[in-house]
Structures are given as C-alpha cells and as structure tokens.
Design a protein around this motif. Structure first.
Motif, PDB file in Angstrom:
ATOM      1  N   ILE A 251      22.522   6.725  16.418  1.00 39.04           N
ATOM      2  CA  ILE A 251      21.337   6.111  15.830  1.00 39.04           C
ATOM      3  C   ILE A 251      20.230   7.155  15.926  1.00 39.04           C
ATOM      4  CG2 ILE A 251      19.550   4.353  16.105  1.00 39.04           C
ATOM      5  CD1 ILE A 251      21.648   2.489  17.231  1.00 39.04           C
ATOM      6  N   ILE A 252      19.581   7.434  14.817  1.00 37.89           N
ATOM      7  CA  ILE A 252      18.501   8.418  14.791  1.00 37.89           C
ATOM      8  C   ILE A 252      17.201   7.701  14.431  1.00 37.89           C
ATOM      9  CG2 ILE A 252      17.638  10.554  13.773  1.00 37.89           C
ATOM     10  CD1 ILE A 252      20.555  11.239  13.047  1.00 37.89           C
ATOM     11  N   ASP A 253      16.201   7.847  15.291  1.00 38.71           N
ATOM     12  CA  ASP A 253      14.892   7.265  15.032  1.00 38.71           C
ATOM     13  C   ASP A 253      14.063   8.286  14.253  1.00 38.71           C
ATOM     14  OD1 ASP A 253      15.947   5.421  16.796  1.00 38.71           O
ATOM     15  OD2 ASP A 253      14.739   6.109  18.492  1.00 38.71           O
ATOM     16  N   ASP A 254      13.680   7.935  13.045  1.00 36.24           N
ATOM     17  CA  ASP A 254      12.895   8.860  12.225  1.00 36.24           C
ATOM     18  C   ASP A 254      11.456   8.348  12.130  1.00 36.24           C
ATOM     19  OD1 ASP A 254      11.878  10.713  10.514  1.00 36.24           O
ATOM     20  OD2 ASP A 254      13.202  10.251   8.832  1.00 36.24           O
ATOM     21  N   TRP A 255      10.609   8.858  13.008  1.00 33.22           N
ATOM     22  CA  TRP A 255       9.215   8.420  13.071  1.00 33.22           C
ATOM     23  C   TRP A 255       8.300   9.231  12.155  1.00 33.22           C
ATOM     24  CZ3 TRP A 255       9.547   4.023  15.346  1.00 33.22           C
ATOM     25  CH2 TRP A 255      10.423   3.829  16.437  1.00 33.22           C
ATOM     26  N   ALA A 256       8.768  10.357  11.657  1.00 35.89           N
ATOM     27  CA  ALA A 256       7.899  11.292  10.944  1.00 35.89           C
ATOM     28  C   ALA A 256       7.138  10.655   9.772  1.00 35.89           C
ATOM     29  CB  ALA A 256       8.694  12.510  10.482  1.00 35.89           C
ATOM     30  N   TRP A 277       7.842  -3.180  11.317  1.00 34.02           N
ATOM     31  CA  TRP A 277       9.192  -3.256  11.896  1.00 34.02           C
ATOM     32  C   TRP A 277      10.175  -2.949  10.781  1.00 34.02           C
ATOM     33  CZ3 TRP A 277      11.696  -8.195  14.507  1.00 34.02           C
ATOM     34  CH2 TRP A 277      12.709  -7.771  15.389  1.00 34.02           C
ATOM     35  N   ASP A 278      10.588  -1.693  10.707  1.00 35.55           N
ATOM     36  CA  ASP A 278      11.448  -1.234   9.617  1.00 35.55           C
ATOM     37  C   ASP A 278      12.833  -0.854  10.135  1.00 35.55           C
ATOM     38  OD1 ASP A 278       9.627  -1.607   7.564  1.00 35.55           O
ATOM     39  OD2 ASP A 278       8.758   0.388   7.771  1.00 35.55           O
ATOM     40  N   GLY A 279      13.783  -0.787   9.212  1.00 38.20           N
ATOM     41  CA  GLY A 279      15.151  -0.513   9.613  1.00 38.20           C
ATOM     42  C   GLY A 279      15.821   0.562   8.790  1.00 38.20           C
ATOM     43  N   ILE A 280      17.117   0.363   8.544  1.00 34.36           N
ATOM     44  CA  ILE A 280      17.907   1.361   7.823  1.00 34.36           C
ATOM     45  C   ILE A 280      17.400   1.526   6.394  1.00 34.36           C
ATOM     46  CG2 ILE A 280      20.201   1.847   6.875  1.00 34.36           C
ATOM     47  CD1 ILE A 280      21.408   0.623   9.410  1.00 34.36           C
ATOM     48  N   GLY A 286      18.161   5.818  11.203  1.00 40.25           N
ATOM     49  CA  GLY A 286      19.185   6.610  10.531  1.00 40.25           C
ATOM     50  C   GLY A 286      20.510   6.515  11.265  1.00 40.25           C
ATOM     51  N   ILE A 287      21.587   6.685  10.549  1.00 43.01           N
ATOM     52  CA  ILE A 287      22.922   6.722  11.154  1.00 43.01           C
ATOM     53  C   ILE A 287      23.415   8.157  11.062  1.00 43.01           C
ATOM     54  CG2 ILE A 287      25.302   5.880  11.077  1.00 43.01           C
ATOM     55  CD1 ILE A 287      23.213   3.751  11.857  1.00 43.01           C
ATOM     56  N   GLY A 288      23.623   8.770  12.221  1.00 44.30           N
ATOM     57  CA  GLY A 288      24.087  10.152  12.247  1.00 44.30           C
ATOM     58  C   GLY A 288      25.474  10.279  11.656  1.00 44.30           C
ATOM     59  N   LYS A 306      26.557  -0.131   6.941  1.00 44.55           N
ATOM     60  CA  LYS A 306      25.260   0.533   6.799  1.00 44.55           C
ATOM     61  C   LYS A 306      24.635   0.218   5.440  1.00 44.55           C
ATOM     62  CE  LYS A 306      23.188   5.129   6.297  1.00 44.55           C
ATOM     63  NZ  LYS A 306      23.469   6.584   6.217  1.00 44.55           N
ATOM     64  N   ALA A 307      25.425   0.306   4.383  1.00 44.21           N
ATOM     65  CA  ALA A 307      24.917   0.078   3.027  1.00 44.21           C
ATOM     66  C   ALA A 307      24.442  -1.367   2.850  1.00 44.21           C
ATOM     67  CB  ALA A 307      25.995   0.410   2.005  1.00 44.21           C
ATOM     68  N   SER A 308      25.187  -2.319   3.394  1.00 44.66           N
ATOM     69  CA  SER A 308      24.811  -3.727   3.218  1.00 44.66           C
ATOM     70  C   SER A 308      23.557  -4.068   4.014  1.00 44.66           C
ATOM     71  CB  SER A 308      25.969  -4.640   3.612  1.00 44.66           C
ATOM     72  OG  SER A 308      26.270  -4.527   4.988  1.00 44.66           O
ATOM     73  N   LEU A 309      23.375  -3.431   5.166  1.00 47.20           N
ATOM     74  CA  LEU A 309      22.146  -3.620   5.930  1.00 47.20           C
ATOM     75  C   LEU A 309      20.966  -2.984   5.204  1.00 47.20           C
ATOM     76  CD1 LEU A 309      23.639  -2.823   9.435  1.00 47.20           C
ATOM     77  CD2 LEU A 309      22.584  -5.007   8.822  1.00 47.20           C
ATOM     78  N   ALA A 310      21.211  -1.822   4.611  1.00 49.37           N
ATOM     79  CA  ALA A 310      20.140  -1.092   3.930  1.00 49.37           C
ATOM     80  C   ALA A 310      19.631  -1.834   2.709  1.00 49.37           C
ATOM     81  CB  ALA A 310      20.622   0.304   3.540  1.00 49.37           C
ATOM     82  N   ASP A 311      20.539  -2.430   1.935  1.00 48.25           N
ATOM     83  CA  ASP A 311      20.090  -3.088   0.699  1.00 48.25           C
ATOM     84  C   ASP A 311      19.736  -4.560   0.907  1.00 48.25           C
ATOM     85  OD1 ASP A 311      22.500  -4.563   0.675  1.00 48.25           O
ATOM     86  OD2 ASP A 311      23.453  -3.276  -0.825  1.00 48.25           O
TER      87      ASP A 311
END
Length: 357
Positions: A251-256, A277-280, A286-288, A306-311
């Motif tokens: 799991i990658i946290d992308d705060w930038a 509160w955001d997600g994938i 991010g998923i490494g 991952k795709a189903s969570l994202a959309d």
C-alpha cells in the motif's frame, strides 16, 4: 563619508528587499512522528513535502521536525513552528489531534492540516486515506497465497483506522480462503524496528506464512526474509527493496497532490476547513507493483479488486457481515456508512481476540 552613507543605504535597501522576498514566501511546516528515512509512513509524508517544494519553487519554504512523540512534545513543536512564521502546518499522525487543536486556538491566522484525525476548527482541516481499500487487495492476495492458512498482522495502536484495516484484510482473505485464520500482535508503536521485528518473528513461530503490518519500518520485511517462505506487504511506502519476495506488493500513501493543492489554497487565499477521505480512485491510496512471486491468476484477482474499488462498483465493506459476537451488522448487499467506519471499534465475525482498550 558620503560613500559610506551610500553603501550603508544600499545595504539597508538590499536587506529590506531580501526581507520582503522572504515575507512573500509561504512557509509550510511538517511534524513527523518517525524519521524521514523510516521507509514507510514518514518517508511518504516527506516525499509529499519535497513535492511541495518542487511544485511551488521559490514561492514556498518548507520546514520539518522528525521523531516527534505524540503528546506534549508535539504541541511544543507546533507552537515553535507557528512562532517562527509558518503559514500552514501539516501534523501527520493520529496522536497529534488534540495538540493540533490546542495550538490552532492560539494561532488563528495559521492553517493546520491534521492527518487521520476527526477534530476540525475554522483553521484546522483533517485528511486521511481509505487504507482499508488497500487492505482488501492485500487480503485477497494473502488468502490465496497462504499455505498454513495463518496470516499474521502487526497492529500499531487499537484505533479505528487500524481496526478497519484488520477487518478489511480478514474479510477479503476469508472470501477466497474460508480456512484462513488471523493472528494479531499489537505493537503499541508506529515505529520501533526492534518491536516490529520481534512481533514478526513471534507470528512466524506461530505458523504465519503471510505477514501484514500497520507499523512503519521495514523490520518485518527483514524478519520474513530471514525466515524464508513467508510473504509480506509494504506499508505506506513500496518497500520494493524487499521484492520480489518476501514483499509481494504494497500500500503506497501518495500525499503529494493533496499537499501541493492545500499549499496553493493558502497561497491564493482559498483555503477553507474541510474533511478529506480519499482512496484508490482518487489516487491517495496506491497499490505497489504485484511481484512475479504471486501467481498470475491471483494477481488478476487482486487487480480486479483494485479496479472495482477504484471505480466505485464495489465497496470493501459490503454485507452480509456480522460483528465478532455474531450480531448482524450489514445485510446482504448493504454497504457500511462512513460514520461507522470512521469510529470502527469492533472486529468482524471470525477474528479471534479482543481489541485492547
């Protein structure tokens, strides 16, 4: 005499100009719970700080203090940053919540952003990531790949964020492997390589051949690597130096993007208190890369999750789900509301052990 006066006047003018340029800069402070080189949580927050510098150039100045304990020491550090002219301060650990609120009251013209908390004020925002979505992906891989049917989980503190992650990982491991069992060790720390390594070793001794963690160092990766035949997942950062095994994904946290945008909001005067509160889907989680140590069909299943969570076509907490005591929580097809998730203080059915108080 005249030359001396002219030189003095010029020097003063240059000094005033330099001071004006410095005053025009937006000063952004960061309070870190661990070292910037932890390879996990604080490392990624510091990457966000560096991204702010890169995006905004000489319009900003960033400062940070690392290894700040949660509690009174955090309040002292925040106060000092505010006194030294910070316009915006990011406080990047759950235990900084009350210190952030306390200091914000004293400095109403300073903007504060608190990570993973739930208390706001006119000059305090909160932000967090839906890490539990990443745990759903990890749980899918873990359930498929365990041979012992024992998955070890190193918990940091028994707060809702961590409990959500354990529940999500378990639910999704159980979906693909009904025989899976979770063993949980609470480390009561965010970052302590020695404690984290010991926890991993104990879990491996108890038969776990998959280790998940909600702690910030790479020590569990190293312990698994030494043990052999154990897989792990990077936490908060990719930890790819341990790939292709034991680390099989992360799991990658992308705060930038968030840090850049919130700094811009202070600069242009549009900053307002908010709860994010955001997600994938939004890219905050991010998923490494899933390594070749994972079979192709398992990788496909994880990427589909991952795709189903994202959309948004799937929610990580979709019923039927019971609580640990067997009482009904979510009916078939029902999804959890954010309020319940934000305050989650119970395990789901099938997880053994109590949540420490």
């Amino acid at each position: 005499m005249k030359l001396t006066t002219l030189l003095t006047s010029a020097a003063m003018a240059l000094g005033l100009a330099a001071g004006a340029m410095a005053a025009d800069k937006t000063k952004v402070g960061f309070v870190f719970v661990g070292p910037v080189g932890d390879g996990g949580w604080t490392y990624e927050h510091n990457q966000g700080r560096l991204a702010v510098e890169e995006a905004h150039g000489d319009k900003v100045e960033t400062v940070y203090v690392e290894n700040v304990a949660e509690g009174p020491d955090a309040e002292r550090v925040m106060t000092q940053m505010a006194l030294e002219g910070a316009d915006l301060i990011f406080t990047t650990s759950f235990g900084y919540m009350d210190p952030t609120i306390n200091v914000a009251k004293k400095f109403p013209n300073v903007r504060f952003e608190h990570a993973t908390g739930y208390k706001t004020a006119p000059n305090v925002s909160t932000y967090s990531a839906r890490f539990y979505e990443g745990r759903a992906v990890q749980g899918t891989i873990a359930g498929h790949m365990t041979k012992s049917n024992i998955v070890g989980y190193i918990g940091s503190f028994p707060i809702p964020e961590v409990v959500r992650g354990i529940n999500s990982a378990y639910i999704h491991a159980k979906k693909v492997n009904p025989d899976v069992e979770f063993k949980i060790i609470w480390a009561f720390t965010w970052f302590d390589p020695a404690k984290e390594a010991d926890a991993a070793k104990v879990l491996i001794e108890q038969g776990a051949d998959v280790i998940l963690q909600h702690t910030d160092s790479t020590a569990p990766q190293a312990a698994a690597q030494t043990a052999g035949n154990v897989i792990t997942f990077g936490q908060a950062s990719d930890m790819s130096e341990y790939g292709p095994s034991p680390r099989v994904s992360s799991i990658i946290d992308d705060w930038a993007p968030y840090y850049i945008a919130r700094t811009q909001a202070v600069m242009d005067g549009s900053w307002e208190s908010a709860m994010t509160w955001d997600g994938i889907g939004a890219g905050m989680v991010g998923i490494g890369e899933i390594s070749d140590a994972v079979p192709a069909d398992v990788k496909d299943a994880a990427l589909a999750m991952k795709a189903s969570l994202a959309d948004g076509s799937y929610h990580a907490f979709t019923g039927p789900i019971n609580k640990q005591d067997g009482s009904a929580w979510l009916a078939d097809g029902e999804t959890a509301d954010d309020g319940t998730l934000a305050g989650m203080n119970f395990f789901v059915e099938g997880i053994e052990g109590d949540i420490p108080q």
